[in-house]
Design a protein around this motif. Structure first.
Motif, mmCIF file in Angstrom:
data_model
loop_
_atom_site.group_PDB
_atom_site.id
_atom_site.type_symbol
_atom_site.label_atom_id
_atom_site.label_comp_id
_atom_site.label_asym_id
_atom_site.label_seq_id
_atom_site.Cartn_x
_atom_site.Cartn_y
_atom_site.Cartn_z
ATOM 1 N N VAL A 31 0.835 -1.210 0.000
ATOM 2 C CA VAL A 31 0.000 0.000 0.000
ATOM 3 C C VAL A 31 0.865 1.255 0.000
ATOM 4 N N ARG A 32 1.959 1.237 0.781
ATOM 5 C CA ARG A 32 2.806 2.422 0.911
ATOM 6 C C ARG A 32 3.346 2.916 -0.434
ATOM 7 N N PRO A 33 4.022 2.084 -1.225
ATOM 8 C CA PRO A 33 4.563 2.595 -2.490
ATOM 9 C C PRO A 33 3.487 2.986 -3.496
ATOM 10 N N ILE A 60 10.694 4.710 -5.785
ATOM 11 C CA ILE A 60 9.655 4.052 -4.994
ATOM 12 C C ILE A 60 9.967 2.567 -4.833
ATOM 13 N N VAL A 61 10.496 1.935 -5.885
ATOM 14 C CA VAL A 61 10.936 0.537 -5.755
ATOM 15 C C VAL A 61 12.062 0.458 -4.720
ATOM 16 N N GLY A 62 12.992 1.438 -4.778
ATOM 17 C CA GLY A 62 14.068 1.491 -3.791
ATOM 18 C C GLY A 62 13.539 1.684 -2.384
ATOM 19 N N MET A 63 12.496 2.500 -2.233
ATOM 20 C CA MET A 63 11.899 2.716 -0.916
ATOM 21 C C MET A 63 11.335 1.405 -0.358
ATOM 22 N N THR A 64 10.728 0.597 -1.216
ATOM 23 C CA THR A 64 10.202 -0.698 -0.784
ATOM 24 C C THR A 64 11.329 -1.604 -0.297
ATOM 25 N N VAL A 65 12.458 -1.588 -1.009
ATOM 26 C CA VAL A 65 13.621 -2.371 -0.601
ATOM 27 C C VAL A 65 14.159 -1.864 0.736
ATOM 28 N N LEU A 66 14.232 -0.541 0.894
ATOM 29 C CA LEU A 66 14.754 0.049 2.128
ATOM 30 C C LEU A 66 13.890 -0.324 3.325
ATOM 31 N N PHE A 67 12.580 -0.147 3.215
ATOM 32 C CA PHE A 67 11.686 -0.497 4.313
ATOM 33 C C PHE A 67 11.735 -1.997 4.589
ATOM 34 N N GLY A 68 11.743 -2.807 3.527
ATOM 35 C CA GLY A 68 11.768 -4.253 3.706
ATOM 36 C C GLY A 68 13.032 -4.724 4.392
ATOM 37 N N GLY A 69 14.184 -4.171 3.988
ATOM 38 C CA GLY A 69 15.445 -4.551 4.610
ATOM 39 C C GLY A 69 15.550 -4.089 6.043
ATOM 40 N N MET A 70 15.105 -2.861 6.304
ATOM 41 C CA MET A 70 15.175 -2.342 7.671
ATOM 42 C C MET A 70 14.260 -3.110 8.618
#
Length: 273
Positions: A31-33, A60-70
């Protein structure tokens, strides 16, 4: 060697199964991205022109990776609170293997979430071109549709893998400094948003003021976004080889610092009353 392989396999499978069972977490991660593409992308496109969504999509794809990794690094704080870390510390592997496998598990979580996002975006893109032939234009509802180059698969896999490992390692690094789950949540918010806003995910870094541009060049997530721009053939600011080298070096440094911090206090885990 067999013990190490079994240890890595067990931890990664455990963390991946835990992620797949948390459907609310996966839903929120999607939902976020979509909201960012819809609201921020639609609003900024009206000001910056139709090419803005092509710039925004890799970010936005990078943001999903960042949130997922964190968020994947949260398992370190959770295992410490739950007492599971005692079992990991007493397992027949060196302590640095615990952090490496936790980083890899967080990277897998980030890859799963990025893959789901790309699948949703791909389905929407296909649906857009399908109904366009019937006279319906879905880009009036989803402003990024029909305006982005779809990525080179090889570059996409390379950039997503490197970015996921880097973001997973960053999450584990934060987890080694966090004293509790609540402390990790505060630290995660404190780390994520500066990294995101100083990465060029929303706008180019070149026109930034000098100090802000310097921070963006020191920000490892900047190079995650830049590699994704190469994959999407969209407004990359650095040479691809340079981004790979910097991101790899940053990942190694973050893992080293995490191992150092964990060796100082990670093995000594007080029992909670």
């Amino acid at each position: 060697m067999t013990e190490i392989y079994s240890f890595y396999r067990a931890v990664i499978v455990r963390e991946t199964r835990k992620l797949l069972r948390q459907r609310d977490r996966l839903s929120a991660a999607m939902v976020r991205p979509i909201l960012w593409l819809w609201v921020i992308g639609g609003g900024m496109q009206a000001l910056a022109g139709p090419g803005y969504t092509a710039r925004l999509l890799p970010g936005i794809v990078g943001m999903t990776v960042l949130f997922g990794g964190m968020v994947g690094g949260l398992s370190l704080a959770f295992d410490r609170d739950a007492g599971t870390m005692r079992l990991l510390v007493t397992s027949p592997v060196r302590q640095h293997h615990i952090l490496i496998v936790k980083s890899l598990a967080a990277a897998v979580a980030a890859l799963v979430q990025a893959g789901l996002l790309l699948l949703i975006l791909g389905v929407l893109e296909a649906l857009h071109w399908l109904v366009l032939k019937a006279g319906f234009d879905l880009s009036s509802l989803f402003p990024w549709l029909g305006k982005s180059e779809w990525p080179s698969l090889l570059w996409l896999l390379t950039s997503l893998t490197l970015s996921s490992v880097a973001c997973g390692t960053l999450g584990v690094l934060c987890g080694t400094f966090a004293k509790s789950i609540d402390g990790f949540a505060v630290m995660m918010n404190f780390v994520i948003f500066p990294l995101f806003f100083f990465s060029g995910a929303l706008y180019p870094t070149a026109p930034m003021p000098y100090f802000a541009r310097l921070l963006s060049q020191l920000n490892p997530f900047t190079y995650c976004v830049d590699l994704l721009r190469h994959a999407f053939q969209s407004h990359a600011e650095f040479n691809a080889a340079y981004s790979v080298i910097v991101l790899t070096a940053a990942t190694v440094v973050m893992l080293w610092v995490a191992c150092w911090q964990f060796s100082r206090q990670g093995a000594v885990i007080p029992l909670r009353k």
